[in-house]
Design an enzyme around this catalytic site. Sequence first.
Site, mmCIF file in Angstrom:
data_model
loop_
_atom_site.group_PDB
_atom_site.id
_atom_site.type_symbol
_atom_site.label_atom_id
_atom_site.label_comp_id
_atom_site.label_asym_id
_atom_site.label_seq_id
_atom_site.Cartn_x
_atom_site.Cartn_y
_atom_site.Cartn_z
ATOM 1 N N ASN A 153 0.866 -1.176 0.000
ATOM 2 C CA ASN A 153 0.000 0.000 0.000
ATOM 3 C C ASN A 153 0.903 1.226 0.000
ATOM 4 O OD1 ASN A 153 -1.752 2.079 0.548
ATOM 5 N ND2 ASN A 153 -2.336 1.366 2.593
ATOM 6 N N TRP A 154 1.005 1.865 -1.157
ATOM 7 C CA TRP A 154 1.957 2.978 -1.278
ATOM 8 C C TRP A 154 1.450 4.254 -0.628
ATOM 9 C CZ3 TRP A 154 3.955 2.655 -7.091
ATOM 10 C CH2 TRP A 154 4.583 1.416 -7.275
ATOM 11 N N LYS A 155 0.173 4.288 -0.284
ATOM 12 C CA LYS A 155 -0.411 5.502 0.330
ATOM 13 C C LYS A 155 -0.107 6.723 -0.541
ATOM 14 C CE LYS A 155 -0.161 3.263 4.766
ATOM 15 N NZ LYS A 155 -0.103 3.381 6.208
ATOM 16 N N HIS B 109 -9.681 1.161 4.932
ATOM 17 C CA HIS B 109 -8.386 1.334 5.590
ATOM 18 C C HIS B 109 -8.562 2.280 6.785
ATOM 19 C CE1 HIS B 109 -4.285 2.579 6.396
ATOM 20 N NE2 HIS B 109 -3.911 1.473 5.784
ATOM 21 N N GLU C 66 -6.944 4.673 7.855
ATOM 22 C CA GLU C 66 -6.751 6.104 7.561
ATOM 23 C C GLU C 66 -7.999 6.688 6.914
ATOM 24 O OE1 GLU C 66 -3.017 5.596 5.515
ATOM 25 O OE2 GLU C 66 -2.146 4.988 7.431
ATOM 26 N N GLU D 199 -5.444 -4.830 10.587
ATOM 27 C CA GLU D 199 -4.411 -3.819 10.776
ATOM 28 C C GLU D 199 -4.680 -3.051 12.072
ATOM 29 O OE1 GLU D 199 -2.407 -2.651 6.825
ATOM 30 O OE2 GLU D 199 -4.200 -1.453 7.018
ATOM 31 N N GLY E 67 2.417 2.219 10.697
ATOM 32 C CA GLY E 67 3.376 3.311 10.533
ATOM 33 C C GLY E 67 4.098 3.708 11.803
ATOM 34 N N SER F 214 3.313 -2.133 10.323
ATOM 35 C CA SER F 214 4.763 -2.202 10.517
ATOM 36 C C SER F 214 5.356 -3.568 10.169
ATOM 37 C CB SER F 214 5.138 -1.789 11.948
ATOM 38 O OG SER F 214 4.754 -0.436 12.180
ATOM 39 N N GLY G 182 2.760 -1.137 4.256
ATOM 40 C CA GLY G 182 2.835 0.275 3.907
ATOM 41 C C GLY G 182 4.268 0.692 3.672
HETATM 42 P P1 PGA Z 1 2.735 0.254 7.594
HETATM 43 O O1 PGA Z 1 1.278 0.494 6.949
HETATM 44 O O2 PGA Z 1 3.270 -1.039 7.013
HETATM 45 O O3 PGA Z 1 3.534 1.446 7.162
HETATM 46 O O4 PGA Z 1 2.548 0.167 9.072
HETATM 47 C C1 PGA Z 1 0.394 -0.566 6.725
HETATM 48 C C2 PGA Z 1 -0.900 -0.076 6.142
HETATM 49 O O5 PGA Z 1 -1.378 0.991 6.576
HETATM 50 O O6 PGA Z 1 -1.484 -0.712 5.253
#
Ligand code: PGA
Length: 254
Positions: A9-11, A95, A97, A167, A173, A212, A233
Amino acid sequence: MRRPLVAGNWKLHGSRASNASLLGAIRAGLQSSWHLDVMVCPPFVYLAETAAALQGSPVILGAQDASAEAQGAFTGEVSASMLRDVGCSHVLVGHSERRTLFGESDELVARKFRTVVAAGLSPVLCVGETLQQRQAGATEAVIRQQLDAVLAAVSDEDLARGIIAYEPVWAIGTGHTASPEQAQEVHAVIRRTVLARSARIAGELRILYGGSVKGANAQALFAMPDIDGGLVGGASLDAADFLKICSAAAGTTQ
Ligand code: PGA
């Protein structure tokens, strides 16, 4: 046997130049002997170009979100059928976010799940508790509520098209990954919840862990019986680390 899946997931990251070099390095590093599915989810504007860059490679394409609406006067939205049109096979829905920063409710997430399936794509439904909810002992209740909202809204056939990603919000993150045991416990809750609906679907359902995931912790997480891969991510922006995670999911010891 459920085939492992590692999704990047490149966000809100990347550029045409950096994407090209990242995709080139991933393509070069993936081994044909690895049995897994690998997916990348770039921002919308790069999807078509990424699809072209992935031609002839086994890497599949996902989007980070989709509109709950199929079409119409919804300025700024992108529909699931458009995503399919440019080469996506999967779409992340719900997600954390999107839920916390953009106010997406369980009900909206369930609608998105249905819209994505109706467009012929597979939704990757994200669920997870906050640190506060975990500390209050509410993890299982939160996960069940997020899942039930979707289970109540979809047919068995729709559900079978989905993938679930656990998640924990506190692990996204932050560098604080869930321990393999903590993750397994929640993955088992998710599979049991789906099992109450259909044993067949529960048995085939892929449940990814996200939060993470890194090359250094992937192997221990993926060794757990109900963890079928990862939603990655930060580490998905680093080809070497992402490939290490892929190789861990494939069960190789690279
Ligand atoms: P992260 O993000 O690996 O940077 O913790 C995962 C995600 O939000 O899909």
